[in-house]
Design a protein around this motif. Structure first.
Motif, mmCIF file in Angstrom:
data_model
loop_
_atom_site.group_PDB
_atom_site.id
_atom_site.type_symbol
_atom_site.label_atom_id
_atom_site.label_comp_id
_atom_site.label_asym_id
_atom_site.label_seq_id
_atom_site.Cartn_x
_atom_site.Cartn_y
_atom_site.Cartn_z
ATOM 1 N N LEU A 84 -5.696 -8.155 3.296
ATOM 2 C CA LEU A 84 -6.780 -7.408 2.649
ATOM 3 C C LEU A 84 -7.613 -8.267 1.710
ATOM 4 O O LEU A 84 -8.769 -7.982 1.438
ATOM 5 C CB LEU A 84 -6.209 -6.212 1.871
ATOM 6 C CG LEU A 84 -5.537 -5.121 2.703
ATOM 7 C CD1 LEU A 84 -5.103 -3.975 1.800
ATOM 8 C CD2 LEU A 84 -6.451 -4.606 3.804
ATOM 9 N N PHE A 129 -0.222 4.069 0.530
ATOM 10 C CA PHE A 129 -0.767 4.911 1.596
ATOM 11 C C PHE A 129 -0.148 4.533 2.946
ATOM 12 O O PHE A 129 0.259 5.392 3.724
ATOM 13 C CB PHE A 129 -2.296 4.795 1.618
ATOM 14 C CG PHE A 129 -2.891 5.058 0.261
ATOM 15 C CD1 PHE A 129 -2.965 6.346 -0.231
ATOM 16 C CD2 PHE A 129 -3.330 4.012 -0.558
ATOM 17 C CE1 PHE A 129 -3.479 6.602 -1.504
ATOM 18 C CE2 PHE A 129 -3.846 4.256 -1.827
ATOM 19 C CZ PHE A 129 -3.921 5.546 -2.301
ATOM 20 N N GLU A 141 -6.748 7.575 7.454
ATOM 21 C CA GLU A 141 -6.485 8.320 6.209
ATOM 22 C C GLU A 141 -5.025 8.804 6.227
ATOM 23 O O GLU A 141 -4.636 9.649 7.046
ATOM 24 C CB GLU A 141 -7.446 9.486 6.009
ATOM 25 C CG GLU A 141 -8.838 9.027 5.582
ATOM 26 C CD GLU A 141 -8.844 8.391 4.188
ATOM 27 O OE1 GLU A 141 -8.421 9.036 3.230
ATOM 28 O OE2 GLU A 141 -9.268 7.221 4.078
ATOM 29 N N SER A 142 -4.260 8.285 5.262
ATOM 30 C CA SER A 142 -2.801 8.426 5.337
ATOM 31 C C SER A 142 -2.292 9.871 5.393
ATOM 32 O O SER A 142 -1.376 10.165 6.167
ATOM 33 C CB SER A 142 -2.149 7.681 4.173
ATOM 34 O OG SER A 142 -2.598 8.200 2.944
ATOM 35 N N SER A 190 0.835 -1.205 0.000
ATOM 36 C CA SER A 190 0.000 0.000 0.000
ATOM 37 C C SER A 190 0.869 1.256 0.000
ATOM 38 O O SER A 190 1.622 1.493 0.955
ATOM 39 C CB SER A 190 -0.908 0.011 1.233
ATOM 40 O OG SER A 190 -1.452 1.311 1.392
ATOM 41 N N LYS A 215 -10.007 -9.053 6.823
ATOM 42 C CA LYS A 215 -9.436 -7.970 7.624
ATOM 43 C C LYS A 215 -9.596 -8.288 9.104
ATOM 44 O O LYS A 215 -10.561 -8.956 9.492
ATOM 45 C CB LYS A 215 -10.143 -6.661 7.286
ATOM 46 C CG LYS A 215 -9.925 -6.224 5.838
ATOM 47 C CD LYS A 215 -10.824 -5.063 5.474
ATOM 48 C CE LYS A 215 -10.704 -4.743 4.012
ATOM 49 N NZ LYS A 215 -11.678 -3.756 3.555
ATOM 50 N N LYS A 246 -10.140 0.555 5.730
ATOM 51 C CA LYS A 246 -8.929 0.470 4.923
ATOM 52 C C LYS A 246 -7.689 0.685 5.777
ATOM 53 O O LYS A 246 -7.762 1.346 6.823
ATOM 54 C CB LYS A 246 -8.948 1.558 3.840
ATOM 55 C CG LYS A 246 -9.982 1.294 2.755
ATOM 56 C CD LYS A 246 -9.903 2.317 1.652
ATOM 57 C CE LYS A 246 -10.946 1.970 0.604
ATOM 58 N NZ LYS A 246 -10.732 2.602 -0.660
ATOM 59 N N VAL A 247 -6.551 0.169 5.281
ATOM 60 C CA VAL A 247 -5.261 0.525 5.863
ATOM 61 C C VAL A 247 -4.776 1.777 5.130
ATOM 62 O O VAL A 247 -5.178 1.992 3.977
ATOM 63 C CB VAL A 247 -4.225 -0.611 5.714
ATOM 64 C CG1 VAL A 247 -4.651 -1.837 6.481
ATOM 65 C CG2 VAL A 247 -3.911 -0.952 4.264
ATOM 66 N N PRO A 248 -3.933 2.583 5.723
ATOM 67 C CA PRO A 248 -3.348 2.410 7.044
ATOM 68 C C PRO A 248 -4.242 2.950 8.168
ATOM 69 O O PRO A 248 -5.047 3.850 7.947
ATOM 70 C CB PRO A 248 -2.077 3.268 6.945
ATOM 71 C CG PRO A 248 -2.462 4.389 6.025
ATOM 72 C CD PRO A 248 -3.384 3.766 5.013
HETATM 73 C C1 GS8 Z 1 -6.679 5.141 0.906
HETATM 74 C C2 GS8 Z 1 -6.263 3.850 1.613
HETATM 75 C C3 GS8 Z 1 -6.430 2.625 0.722
HETATM 76 O O1 GS8 Z 1 -6.868 2.707 -0.433
HETATM 77 C C4 GS8 Z 1 -5.680 6.734 2.589
HETATM 78 O O2 GS8 Z 1 -5.340 6.147 3.633
HETATM 79 O O3 GS8 Z 1 -5.029 7.687 2.132
HETATM 80 N N1 GS8 Z 1 -7.484 7.402 1.147
HETATM 81 C C5 GS8 Z 1 -6.945 6.275 1.865
HETATM 82 N N2 GS8 Z 1 -6.096 1.437 1.276
HETATM 83 C C6 GS8 Z 1 -6.284 0.210 0.558
HETATM 84 C C7 GS8 Z 1 -4.955 -0.507 0.359
HETATM 85 S S1 GS8 Z 1 -3.889 0.349 -0.761
HETATM 86 O O4 GS8 Z 1 -4.716 0.444 -2.124
HETATM 87 C C8 GS8 Z 1 -7.184 -0.729 1.389
HETATM 88 O O5 GS8 Z 1 -7.059 -0.798 2.586
HETATM 89 N N3 GS8 Z 1 -8.076 -1.420 0.705
HETATM 90 C C9 GS8 Z 1 -8.951 -2.363 1.311
HETATM 91 C C10 GS8 Z 1 -10.346 -2.265 0.802
HETATM 92 O O6 GS8 Z 1 -10.630 -1.385 -0.040
HETATM 93 O O7 GS8 Z 1 -11.168 -3.061 1.218
#
Ligand code: GS8
Length: 220
Positions: A38, A16, A68-69, A14, A42, A55-57
């Motif tokens: 992922l 991010f 939100e990164s 990732s 999760k 989502k991560v991180p």
């Molecule tokens: C985006 C994080 C993201 O897309 C940020 O933290 O800046 N705007 C957010 N994380 C993805 C992995 S990297 O592509 C993620 O966690 N995806 C899991 C999912 O969508 O279920």
């Protein structure tokens, strides 16, 4: 509840999550990384600490989640002020936030349009992507880093994206270096930093993930 002071819910590829790893390394903050699955499932911790986006991180600081990164990198800069990542003056900070937002809105999606694209769509996607890099080159100007002489906020937001460029180049049939010399020179300079060299995902491995993502999206 994690017992460590600083825990990062992470995923190695990732861009991010990579931002947060680099920011913590620049600050000299020790952290425990917890790799999320992922594609499999999760963790409860991820679902509970980022219920909105899942989502991560996620950064857990003394058990409190920050999500939100770009927001996390700004938080890291405030929570551990030295060395500063954002510029000292209000105008410099506004500029840095503007470019971070531009990167968030443009770069990853433009890259996805390349690896998802075919034929005419792919040609448009490549043109758009190069245009975005040219706009970023304009913001860089003659400086070494986006903020000036030292590696800072915008560099941290952007450099992780470059670990996906090899995949874009392979599927797009082009080379960033041939078209954006200044951008490539900035990339190389960033790579010399310990924090970046240590935490940037391997481009060849990212390429394998992109092959998998293409399959998952029905593209062969
Ligand atoms: C985006 C994080 C993201 O897309 C940020 O933290 O800046 N705007 C957010 N994380 C993805 C992995 S990297 O592509 C993620 O966690 N995806 C899991 C999912 O969508 O279920």
């Amino acid at each position: 509840m994690p017992t460590k002071e600083v825990v990062l819910l992470d995923f190695w590829a990732s861009p991010f999550a990579t931002r947060v790893r680099i920011a913590l390394a620049e600050k000299g903050v020790a952290f425990e990384g917890q790799e999320e699955d992922l594609f499999g499932g999760k963790s409860e911790l991820l679902l509970n600490s980022n219920p909105i986006y899942q989502k991560v991180p996620v950064l857990l600081h003394d058990g409190k989640p920050v999500v939100e990164s770009t927001n996390i990198v700004a938080y890291v800069d405030e929570a551990w002020p030295s060395p500063p990542l954002l510029p000292p003056c209000a105008y410099g900070r506004a500029q840095a936030r503007f470019w971070a937002d531009f990167i968030d809105k443009k770069v990853f999606d433009a890259g996805r349009n390349i690896w998802m694209g075919k034929g005419e769509e792919l040609e448009v996607a490549k043109k758009d992507f190069i245009e975005i890099l040219k706009q970023l080159e304009g913001a860089l100007g003659e400086k070494d880093y986006f903020g000036g002489d030292s590696f800072g906020f915008v560099d941290i937001i952007l450099i992780p994206m470059t670990s996906w460029f090899y995949a874009y180049e392979k599927f797009g049939g082009f080379k960033v270096e041939d078209q954006c010399h200044k951008f490539s020179a900035w990339m190389k300079k960033c790579m010399e930093r310990e924090s970046v060299a240590k935490y940037l995902p391997c481009p060849q491995k990212v390429y394998e993930i992109v092959i998998m993502l293409r399959k998952m999206n029905g593209i062969e």
